[in-house]
Design a protein around this motif. Structure first.
Motif, short mmCIF file in Angstrom:
data_model
loop_
_atom_site.label_atom_id
_atom_site.label_comp_id
_atom_site.label_asym_id
_atom_site.label_seq_id
_atom_site.Cartn_x
_atom_site.Cartn_y
_atom_site.Cartn_z
N GLY A 8 -11.52 27.02 89.20
CA GLY A 8 -10.48 28.51 89.62
C GLY A 8 -11.03 29.67 88.62
O GLY A 8 -10.16 30.55 88.82
N HIS A 13 -16.46 30.89 87.94
CA HIS A 13 -17.46 31.75 89.22
C HIS A 13 -19.07 31.80 88.25
O HIS A 13 -19.48 31.99 89.68
N ASN A 34 -10.98 32.48 92.66
CA ASN A 34 -9.99 33.32 92.07
C ASN A 34 -10.25 34.66 93.31
O ASN A 34 -11.53 34.50 93.44
N PRO A 42 -12.73 31.88 98.21
CA PRO A 42 -11.05 31.28 97.57
C PRO A 42 -10.27 30.70 98.74
O PRO A 42 -10.37 31.21 99.96
N PRO A 44 -7.10 29.60 98.13
CA PRO A 44 -6.61 29.53 97.41
C PRO A 44 -4.77 28.47 97.26
O PRO A 44 -4.37 27.71 96.98
N GLY A 362 -9.44 35.15 85.63
CA GLY A 362 -8.04 35.41 86.16
C GLY A 362 -7.72 36.42 86.57
O GLY A 362 -7.44 37.67 86.23
N ARG A 364 -6.41 38.48 91.13
CA ARG A 364 -5.22 37.78 92.70
C ARG A 364 -5.61 39.11 92.61
O ARG A 364 -6.23 40.20 92.69
N ALA A 373 -4.85 38.27 86.59
CA ALA A 373 -3.53 37.27 86.56
C ALA A 373 -3.75 35.99 86.27
O ALA A 373 -3.31 34.85 86.56
#
Ligand code: AMP
Ligand code: GLY
Length: 422
Positions: A8, A13, A34, A42, A44, A362, A364, A373
């Motif tokens: 994630g 990415h 993410n 995603p 999650p 990171g 959300r 995040a």
């Protein structure tokens, strides 16, 4: 084709964006992914370590090919489970992933097969480790045997500091069972180079070399992090050194794993130190590096999915793996306080130009907007004809990525630029 990428962060990415260049790819599910990964869907609710849920998801969604990126699921057997369920996968099985998850295994392998590395001893009690420390010259390096988020290494300048490291790993168990055994090894010096290699268990095809910046602060000061930025290629890694590494390290390692009945298929990461006595292995990782991937894959000219599938199928020898001669730089944007305590939940905005060059690590979604995040939030990568241009451009683009408590190192590439000019 329907693909699934486990992981994630920014590395995932970068993998996703590269895979998406193949027109046969219809959809890429990211587990958990993410919210900043615009090229993926995603998922999650399925974490990187939830292997049964990953297998069930792959089967119910008709996934044709999976990429397992982080070390934890690899060590836990995600590739074994997916393969058993009939889903072809990129990444080593658990028996091969041990090359990263046990430093004692990796060191013994190198010793047995004559692969250059620091001299070392392995201990399973604090008493024997401390007794050995009395005989060592300083500085000395103390490492947890198991996975420790890249933080299980202490370079001790004094015997007292070395003993303290042994106690915190073996008695206080700061990294849990990872400290059941410790490796104590000779301190090496020289420039560090990361080389990621594709391998199908027999053939090895190295990617462009890179240089990580592990410390939080400018001038390599402050605590160790997951990585605050990278450049590629690494100017210390000359063609002559690359040839030496291929013959004395890369091929021997792949052959050794096969000879041990643990053929390694996937991305094998060599953390090297170019010592006055030649290149030596500092560590193996059983996966793509983060943030090395964010500079290496943008320079890859071959199709990533084709090369990954060749690693799985054992046809890498017949598959072209080509890299551009350009240079790349990735600047990581982190939350102030990382790798210690930090706040998250701040709105993350990007200009369209910056977004096209940014890998989100990171983030959300909250009330329809992207918020931070994680400790590492994003990596901004630029590629250019020369390294100085790539560094300049990465910092210019990074200005277009904003959040409240943003910090980055100001000197990513500085050391490489110095070597590049010489
Ligand atoms: P590792 O987690 O094994 O990659 O170690 C983290 C960092 O510690 C490396 O990137 C090196 O900078 C440093 N390091 C590890 N082993 C040694 C060694 N034997 N001599 C000098 N530095 C080391
Ligand atoms: N950047 C170092 C690693 O991925 O372990």
């Amino acid at each position: 084709m329907k693909l699934m990428v486990i992981g994630g962060g920014g590395r995932e990415h970068a993998i996703i964006r590269k895979l998406k260049e193949n027109p046969a790819v219809e959809v890429i599910y990211a587990l958990p992914g993410n919210a900043g990964m615009r090229e993926a869907v995603p998922v999650p609710e399925i974490g990187a370590k939830d292997i049964p849920a990953q297998v069930a998801f792959a089967l119910s969604h008709g996934v044709d090919y999976a990429v397992v990126a982080p070390d934890d699921p690899l060590a836990l057997g995600a590739v074994d489970a997916l393969t058993a369920a009939g889903i072809p996968c990129f990444g080593p099985d658990a028996r091969a992933a041990v090359i990263e998850s046990s430093k004692a295994f990796a060191k013994d392998l190198m010793q047995k097969y004559g692969i250059p590395t620091a001299r070392y001893e392995t201990f399973s009690t604090p008493e024997s480790a401390c007794a050995y420390l009395e005989t060592c010259s300083l500085p000395i390096v103390v490492k947890a045997d198991g996975l420790a988020l890249g933080k299980g290494v202490v370079i001790a300048e004094t015997r007292e500091a070395a003993r303290a490291a042994v106690h915190s790993l073996m008695e206080d168990k700061v990294f849990g069972a990872s400290g059941d055994r410790v490796v104590i090894e000779e301190f090496l010096t020289g420039p560090e180079v990361s080389v990621l290699c594709f391998t199908d268990g027999v053939t090895v095809k190295p990617m462009v070399s890179s240089m990580d910046h592990k410390r939080a602060g400018d001038g390599d000061t402050g605590p160790n992090t997951g990585g605050m930025g990278t450049v590629a290629p690494n100017p210390y890694y000359t063609p002559a050194i690359a040839e030496t590494c291929r013959e004395t390290i890369f091929l021997p390692t792949v052959r050794a794993m096969a000879a041990e009945g643990r053929p390694f298929r996937g991305c094998l990461y060599f953390g090297l130190m170019l010592t006055p006595d030649g290149p030596k292995v500092i560590e193996y990782n059983c996966r793509f590096g983060d943030p090395e991937t964010q500079v290496v894959l943008p320079l890859m000219e071959s199709d990533l999915l084709t090369v990954m599938q060749a690693c799985t199928a054992g046809t890498l020898a017949e598959t072209e793996v080509k890299f551009s001669r350009r240079s790349a730089c990735c600047v990581v944007l982190a939350s102030q306080g990382y790798p210690g305590k930090y706040e998250t939940g701040f709105p993350l905005t990007m200009t369209p130009e910056a977004a096209a060059h940014t890998y989100i690590a990171g983030a959300r979604e909250k009330d329809g907007v992207l918020v931070t995040a994680g400790g590492r939030v994003a990596g901004v990568t630029a590629a250019a004809v020369t390294l100085p241009e790539a560094v300049r451009e990465a910092y210019r683009l990074a200005e277009g990525v904003r959040f409240a408590n943003r910090y980055c190192r100001k000197d990513i590439g500085a050391k490489a630029l110095k070597a590049w000019e010489d």
